[in-house]
Design a protein around this motif. Structure first.
Motif, PDB file in Angstrom:
ATOM      1  N   MET A 300      46.704  34.467  54.373  1.00 49.23           N
ATOM      2  CA  MET A 300      46.437  35.867  54.017  1.00 49.23           C
ATOM      3  C   MET A 300      45.006  36.254  54.344  1.00 49.23           C
ATOM      4  SD  MET A 300      48.970  37.243  51.493  1.00 49.23           S
ATOM      5  CE  MET A 300      48.165  37.451  49.942  1.00 49.23           C
ATOM      6  N   SER A 301      44.079  35.332  54.141  1.00 50.29           N
ATOM      7  CA  SER A 301      42.676  35.607  54.441  1.00 50.29           C
ATOM      8  C   SER A 301      42.452  35.690  55.940  1.00 50.29           C
ATOM      9  CB  SER A 301      41.793  34.512  53.829  1.00 50.29           C
ATOM     10  OG  SER A 301      40.442  34.727  54.133  1.00 50.29           O
ATOM     11  N   LEU A 302      43.066  34.768  56.688  1.00 52.14           N
ATOM     12  CA  LEU A 302      42.904  34.741  58.145  1.00 52.14           C
ATOM     13  C   LEU A 302      43.455  36.016  58.778  1.00 52.14           C
ATOM     14  CD1 LEU A 302      41.859  32.771  60.363  1.00 52.14           C
ATOM     15  CD2 LEU A 302      44.243  32.072  60.682  1.00 52.14           C
ATOM     16  N   LEU A 303      44.533  36.544  58.208  1.00 56.48           N
ATOM     17  CA  LEU A 303      45.120  37.791  58.715  1.00 56.48           C
ATOM     18  C   LEU A 303      44.460  39.019  58.094  1.00 56.48           C
ATOM     19  CD1 LEU A 303      48.933  36.856  58.723  1.00 56.48           C
ATOM     20  CD2 LEU A 303      47.297  36.740  60.604  1.00 56.48           C
ATOM     21  N   TYR A 304      43.448  38.797  57.281  1.00 55.62           N
ATOM     22  CA  TYR A 304      42.646  39.838  56.617  1.00 55.62           C
ATOM     23  C   TYR A 304      43.479  40.678  55.652  1.00 55.62           C
ATOM     24  CZ  TYR A 304      38.373  42.538  56.074  1.00 55.62           C
ATOM     25  OH  TYR A 304      37.236  43.087  55.559  1.00 55.62           O
ATOM     26  N   VAL A 305      44.556  40.086  55.132  1.00 52.84           N
ATOM     27  CA  VAL A 305      45.422  40.807  54.198  1.00 52.84           C
ATOM     28  C   VAL A 305      44.784  40.853  52.813  1.00 52.84           C
ATOM     29  CG1 VAL A 305      47.653  40.766  53.022  1.00 52.84           C
ATOM     30  CG2 VAL A 305      47.523  40.254  55.470  1.00 52.84           C
ATOM     31  N   SER A 306      44.259  39.715  52.348  1.00 53.35           N
ATOM     32  CA  SER A 306      43.643  39.656  51.013  1.00 53.35           C
ATOM     33  C   SER A 306      42.479  40.636  50.912  1.00 53.35           C
ATOM     34  CB  SER A 306      43.143  38.239  50.721  1.00 53.35           C
ATOM     35  OG  SER A 306      44.175  37.303  50.812  1.00 53.35           O
ATOM     36  N   GLN A 307      41.605  40.603  51.918  1.00 53.36           N
ATOM     37  CA  GLN A 307      40.437  41.471  51.896  1.00 53.36           C
ATOM     38  C   GLN A 307      40.842  42.950  51.950  1.00 53.36           C
ATOM     39  OE1 GLN A 307      41.088  38.836  53.753  1.00 53.36           O
ATOM     40  NE2 GLN A 307      39.244  37.797  54.502  1.00 53.36           N
ATOM     41  N   SER A 308      41.844  43.266  52.763  1.00 52.07           N
ATOM     42  CA  SER A 308      42.295  44.654  52.886  1.00 52.07           C
ATOM     43  C   SER A 308      42.924  45.146  51.585  1.00 52.07           C
ATOM     44  CB  SER A 308      43.318  44.779  54.022  1.00 52.07           C
ATOM     45  OG  SER A 308      42.716  44.480  55.263  1.00 52.07           O
ATOM     46  N   ALA A 309      43.704  44.273  50.936  1.00 54.51           N
ATOM     47  CA  ALA A 309      44.335  44.649  49.669  1.00 54.51           C
ATOM     48  C   ALA A 309      43.280  44.921  48.606  1.00 54.51           C
ATOM     49  CB  ALA A 309      45.288  43.547  49.216  1.00 54.51           C
TER      50      ALA A 309
END
Length: 438
Positions: A300-309
Motif C-alpha cells: 500500500m505504501s509503495l503504491l502510495y495508497v496509504s499516504q493518499s488515504a
C-alpha cells in the motif's frame, strides 16, 4: 488509475478474499503479491521474503509467544473453575453473585492470559453449566461470560495492545497501563448490570441463598492466591521499571508453568504437549498475520495508497470528533467481520498519521480501539466469543447467547462516549507512573 482508485480496488478484493474463508495471513499476502505483480512488475516480488523476515526480526515480538504460553498453561488446568468458585463463596449473598463471580474471574484470568477467546473458554467451560444448574437463565449466564471474556484484550497483558504498540511504535508499557483503569471500570459496570438483571429476574420470588463458613471462603482463597501472585509480579516488574515486557512475559510464563505443574499436577507429558502445542499454533497464526500485514502495508505504501488515504482524510477538514465518530463506526462494522489482529495491523499504519494530525493521543485511542474491538468479539457474523460460548455450552442456542450479550454491547458503547468526555480514564495511570509523553 489514481492512488485512491487503486485503494478502493484493494479494499474490494481484500474484502472478498477474507470473507471467502481464506486464512487471514495467506489472504493478505496473496492480495499484496497480486497488486505488486500487476502494478510494479515481477521485479517487485524480490522484496516479499525480505519484508516477511524483517517484520518478524523484532525483539518486541518475543512477548507474543511468551504471553500465549502463559495463557495456554493456565488454560489447560481447572484454574478457571477454581477462580470463579472461590470468588462466589464471598459473593453468595449478593443478587447475581454467581454471575458477578464469573465476571470477576474473567477479569482475573485476563490479567494472566491476554486472550479473549481463551478467557471465555476457560471460565465458560466450568461457569456456564454451573450457573444454569443453579437456576440462572441461560441468556444471563452465557452473555456475562461472553462479554467478560472480551476483557482479555484490554486488561494487561493484552496481546492486542502489544500488536497496537508494534503497529504504531508506541510504548507497550504505557499501553498496558492505559488498559488497567478502563478494564477495572468495565468489570464493575458488567457486575452492576448482572446484579440488577438478576434482581429483576428474581423479583417477587423467594431467595435461596447458599452460605459458606469463613474457613470455606479462605480455602477458596488459597486457590486464587497463586494467580494473584502472578498478577502482582507482572505488575511489579513492569510498572516498577525492573524489566522489559519481553522479560516480564518470560517470567510470567515460567511462573504459570510452575503453578499448573505443582497445584494442578499438569506435569505429565500429554498435558505439557497440549500446552506447547496450543502455544505454537496460536503464536504461529499471530506472527504469520503480522508478517503478511507488513507485506500488505508495504504494498500500500509503495503504491502510495496509504499516504493518499491519509492526505484525503486530513484534507476533508471535518471536525475532529466527527472524524473520530466516523472512524469508530467504520471499525465497529469491520470488527463484526474481522478479528482485532487483522484490523490493527491493516489499518493503524493508515490511521496513525490522521489521528496525530487531529491531535488525538495514540495511547488514549488504543483503549478506544480495543473496546471497539471488544464489541466486535460479541456481535455477529464473526463474533468469535459467541462461537466460543456456543462450543462450551452447546445446549444454549446462539440466539440466546447473542441476546444475553447485547446489554454489555450497549454498556461498552456508552463507556466509549464517557472515555471521549474523560480521556484521563485511559491516560492518567501511564502519565502518573511513567510521565507524560509517548
Amino acid at each position: 488509475m489514481n492512488e485512491l482508485q487503486i485503494g478502493l480496488l484493494i479494499v474490494a478484493i481484500t474484502t472478498i478474499v477474507l470473507f471467502s474463508g481464506f486464512p487471514i495471513a495467506w489472504g493478505l499476502a496473496l492480495v499484496a503479491i497480486g497488486f505488486l505483480l500487476v502494478f510494479k512488475g515481477p521485479a517487485s516480488l524480490a522484496v516479499v521474503a525480505t519484508q516477511f523476515m524483517d517484520e518478524l526480526n523484532s525483539f518486541a515480538l518475543l512477548t507474543i509467544p511468551l504471553f500465549v504460553l502463559l495463557g495456554a498453561a493456565i488454560g489447560v488446568s481447572a484454574a478457571g473453575k477454581d477462580i470463579y468458585e472461590s470468588l462466589y463463596r464471598w459473593l453468595a449473598r449478593v443478587p447475581g453473585g454467581l454471575i458477578i463471580a464469573n465476571i470477576l474471574a474473567c477479569g482475573m484470568f485476563s490479567a494472566v492470559c491476554g486472550s479473549s477467546p481463551a478467557t471465555a473458554a476457560a471460565i465458560g467451560k466450568a461457569g456456564v453449566p454451573e450457573m444454569i444448574r443453579r437456576g440462572i437463565p441461560p441468556a444471563l449466564a452465557t452473555g456475562a461470560i461472553c462479554a467478560g471474556g472480551t476483557l482479555g484484550i484490554l486488561i494487561p497483558p493484552s496481546i492486542t495492545l502489544i500488536l497496537y504498540g508494534i503497529a504504531t511504535e508506541t510504548s507497550i508499557g504505557r499501553l498496558f497501563l492505559s488498559g488497567v483503569v478502563p478494564g477495572i471500570l468495565l468489570v464493575i459496570l458488567f457486575s452492576a448490570y448482572a446484579c440488577f438483571a438478576m434482581f429483576m429476574e428474581r423479583r417477587g420470588l423467594p431467595r435461596v441463598e447458599e452460605t459458606f463458613t469463613l474457613k470455606e471462603k479462605m480455602e477458596g482463597m488459597f486457590r486464587v492466591g497463586p494467580f494473584l501472585v502472578i498478577i502482582i509480579a507482572i505488575a511489579y516488574f513492569m510498572y516498577g521499571g525492573l524489566a522489559t515486557p519481553s522479560e516480564i512475559a518470560g517470567v510470567g510464563a515460567f511462573m504459570a508453568l510452575i503453578l499448573v505443574m505443582t497445584i494442578y499436577r499438569a506435569w505429565r507429558p500429554r498435558q505439557q504437549w497440549l500446552i506447547f502445542r496450543d502455544t505454537v499454533r496460536e503464536s504461529s497464526m499471530i506472527l504469520m498475520i503480522i508478517a503478511a500485514a507488513a507485506l500488505f502495508s508495504y504494498m500500500m505504501s509503495l503504491l502510495y495508497v496509504s499516504q493518499s488515504a491519509a492526505e484525503w482524510l486530513v484534507a476533508l477538514k471535518m471536525n475532529r470528533w466527527v472524524l473520530l465518530f466516523a472512524i469508530n463506526i467504520f471499525l465497529l462494522v469491520l470488527g463484526c467481520f474481522l478479528p482485532p489482529v487483522a484490523i490493527i495491523l491493516m489499518l493503524m499504519p493508515i490511521l496513525t498519521p490522521v489521528l496525530e494530525a487531529n491531535g488525538f493521543d495514540l495511547i488514549w485511542f488504543a483503549v478506544m480501539l480495543t473496546i471497539n474491538m471488544e464489541v466486535g468479539l460479541i456481535t455477529p457474523p464473526v463474533g468469535l466469543n459467541l462461537y466460543v460460548l456456543r462450543g462450551v455450552a452447546p445446549e444454549v442456542p446462539l440466539g440466546t447467547i447473542l441476546r444475553g450479550s447485547m446489554p454489555y454491547v450497549f454498556i461498552m458503547l456508552a463507556f466509549m462516549v464517557v472515555l471521549c468526555l474523560v480521556p484521563g480514564i485511559a491516560t492518567w495511570l501511564p502519565d502518573t507512573l511513567m510521565g507524560k509523553g509517548h
